[in-house]
Design an enzyme around this catalytic site. Sequence first.
Site: not given
Ligand code: DX5
Ligand code: ZN
Length: 221
Positions: A7, A32, A34, A36, A65, A67, A136, A142, A144, A176-178, A197
Amino acid sequence: MKYLAPSILSANFLNLEKDIREAIEGGADFIHIDVMDGHFVPNLSLGFPIIKQIHKRFSIPLDVHLMISNAELYIEEYIEAGASFLTLHYEAVKHLHRYVEKIKQLGAKAGVSINPHTPIYNLEEILPYVDMILIMSVNPGFGGQRFIPTSVEKARKLKELIHQMELNPPPLIEMDGGINLENIDVLLNYVDIFVIGSSIFHTPNIYETTKKFKEKILRRV
Ligand code: DX5
Ligand code: ZN
């Protein structure tokens, strides 16, 4: 098949071309992206101009993606800009079935994403129509953030539900995420597409880190 989707939200936007190239050379299957809007999620990221440039420069499929509120208004534009996968949020689009069908008619793969609080059982009626479900594993908005541990069970339940429904082909499960090199192991049995990401782009060597993730998902380590 398992896929790796770095991402770029956590990439260095002043070195985006270099960061993406390193991720691709390291084994990325998709990039990927994002999007927003500061409304559906409390952050702003990027939109059409950057997606178009990435699509012009690289042939790798783009996993977009959305959002954003009223995402249905922009489906054509995102596909035209280069989205191979276009994912809408369950919580942001009222007439999901209509727009999932529209994405497919326009030649892209259709994804539906759910926030951490949304039960996978809400997806039962849309599952036969989608190419991919994006779970998710953080609250969207965000990079990180810390992985929400119950997401593992959610992926397991979704895989079971897809199996029970005997869907053919089964929709892919994306998370996706963390996700990092430690917690990814437990996801390998349930997840098909791994979005990473900060654990890729906030490391000193993007190429080497991407390679490590790719080896993990191919279970070579
Ligand atoms: C968050 C995004 C993710 C984000 C993931 O809303 O959808 O794609 O970039 O980043 P990490 O892997 O750092 O959680
Ligand atoms: Zn994403």
